[in-house]
Scaffold this motif. Structure first.
Motif, mmCIF file in Angstrom:
data_model
loop_
_atom_site.group_PDB
_atom_site.id
_atom_site.type_symbol
_atom_site.label_atom_id
_atom_site.label_comp_id
_atom_site.label_asym_id
_atom_site.label_seq_id
_atom_site.Cartn_x
_atom_site.Cartn_y
_atom_site.Cartn_z
ATOM 1 N N SER A 1 0.836 -1.203 0.000
ATOM 2 C CA SER A 1 0.000 0.000 0.000
ATOM 3 C C SER A 1 0.867 1.248 0.000
ATOM 4 O O SER A 1 1.819 1.361 0.777
ATOM 5 N N GLN B 1 1.670 -1.027 5.342
ATOM 6 C CA GLN B 1 0.696 -2.090 5.136
ATOM 7 C C GLN B 1 0.878 -2.782 3.784
ATOM 8 O O GLN B 1 1.231 -2.138 2.787
ATOM 9 N N GLN C 1 -6.970 5.936 0.567
ATOM 10 C CA GLN C 1 -6.097 5.057 1.316
ATOM 11 C C GLN C 1 -6.732 3.740 1.770
ATOM 12 O O GLN C 1 -6.012 2.792 2.044
ATOM 13 N N TYR C 2 -8.031 3.643 1.841
ATOM 14 C CA TYR C 2 -8.642 2.405 2.319
ATOM 15 C C TYR C 2 -9.222 1.543 1.201
ATOM 16 O O TYR C 2 -9.811 0.501 1.470
ATOM 17 N N CYS D 1 3.444 3.593 4.227
ATOM 18 C CA CYS D 1 3.965 2.347 3.631
ATOM 19 C C CYS D 1 4.193 1.256 4.678
ATOM 20 O O CYS D 1 5.175 0.513 4.618
ATOM 21 N N HIS E 1 -0.141 4.007 1.073
ATOM 22 C CA HIS E 1 -0.680 4.828 2.154
ATOM 23 C C HIS E 1 -0.161 4.340 3.512
ATOM 24 O O HIS E 1 0.629 3.414 3.582
ATOM 25 N N GLY F 1 -4.728 -8.326 5.039
ATOM 26 C CA GLY F 1 -3.918 -7.130 5.207
ATOM 27 C C GLY F 1 -2.944 -7.333 6.348
ATOM 28 O O GLY F 1 -3.286 -7.933 7.376
ATOM 29 N N PHE G 1 -4.057 -1.308 -4.976
ATOM 30 C CA PHE G 1 -4.563 -0.248 -4.115
ATOM 31 C C PHE G 1 -4.898 0.989 -4.932
ATOM 32 O O PHE G 1 -4.178 1.350 -5.863
ATOM 33 N N LEU H 1 -9.247 -0.895 -2.107
ATOM 34 C CA LEU H 1 -8.467 -1.979 -2.686
ATOM 35 C C LEU H 1 -9.308 -2.690 -3.734
ATOM 36 O O LEU H 1 -10.497 -2.937 -3.527
#
Length: 264
Positions: free
Chosen positions: A71, A78, A119-120, A76, A73, A89, A114, A122
């Motif tokens: 990710s 995750q 940011q959330y 970095c 976001h 995740g 992503f 996927l």
């Protein structure tokens, strides 16, 4: 150091994916090998990578990773991985699981990506012929689902600059370009400053406050075999490539009319 070197050799023939850290100094990468998620640090003073952290899947069922994405976001920290029908995740600082979508797809999950601007969010695709969009804060059900392909979907990719543009490639030999504007970072269109609006523009402003509609922009059928890879250009946001099993590489552009609609 000795443990990391041994693990690297033992899993060398099983590595299925490698990803560089999306931001930062470019000295970290992750690799997926069999049922292991490995985090590596590249040392300037050495030609070898040092294993800094790792985790292994445990339990019943298919415990081999098929795909993983880092990710961009959350600083970095995750990573998302796919194995069998599940998406997980991970917080790579502790290598602990932070969310799990047990039955994300009815069959094998093939790929993840992503959203670069939300940011959330996927995206995932799989052998059930579907592309799904998830909010990782609530994984009980997907935010959106696309069912435009007729066979396994191997790849899903967000456009790096305009996240409403999504590419998918499939074993049905087709590449589909979708406009997922309702779940993009600009679901109501571009913002306009009040000072720039004239009386004649007020009506237009009211219109763009309504959510725009998702749609399939184009279906590309230049391939005669399964499309195993699709990628956006890192230099030109309107350019993308697709690669099929027979070795055919096709370069395409986002339709000009859509490009101007997004920009203007």
């Amino acid at each position: 150091m000795q443990y990391g070197f041994w693990l690297e050799l033992s899993l060398l023939n099983m590595i299925i994916s490698v990803a560089w850290e999306p931001m930062g100094d470019g000295k970290r990468l992750i690799s997926l090998a069999d049922n292991h998620l490995l985090l590596w640090d590249l040392q300037e003073s050495s030609s070898k990578a040092v294993l800094s952290n790792s985790v292994a899947l445990e339990g019943k069922g298919q415990l081999k990773f098929t795909s993983g994405r880092w990710s961009p976001h959350h600083n970095c920290t995750q990573v998302a991985t796919a194995n069998d029908t599940a998406i997980r995740g991970w917080d790579i600082r502790t290598m602990t699981q932070i969310y799990c979508i047990e039955n994300a797809h009815g069959q094998l999950v093939r790929d993840l990506d992503f959203n670069p601007n939300k940011q959330y969010y996927l995206a995932s695709c799989g052998d059930d012929c579907k592309v799904k969009f998830w909010d990782t804060r609530n994984v009980s059900e997907p935010v959106k689902t696309l069912e435009e392909h007729s066979h396994w979907v191997w790849n899903v990719r967000y456009n790096h600059s305009h996240d409403q543009l999504v590419l998918t490639g499939s074993s049905d030999s087709r590449v589909i370009l979708s406009n997922m504007v309702s779940i993009s970072s600009e679901p109501f269109g571009h913002l306009v400053d009040d000072d720039e609006l004239s009386d004649q523009e007020d009506h237009q402003e009211d219109k763009i406050k309504e959510p725009l509609q998702d749609s399939i922009i184009a279906t590309y059928e230049e391939h005669e075999d399964s499309v195993y890879a699709v990628e956006w250009s890192s230099a030109d946001p309107w350019l993308f490539a697709s690669l099929s099993y027979d070795g055919r590489l096709v370069i395409n552009r986002v339709p000009r009319a859509l490009k101007y609609h997004i920009l203007l």
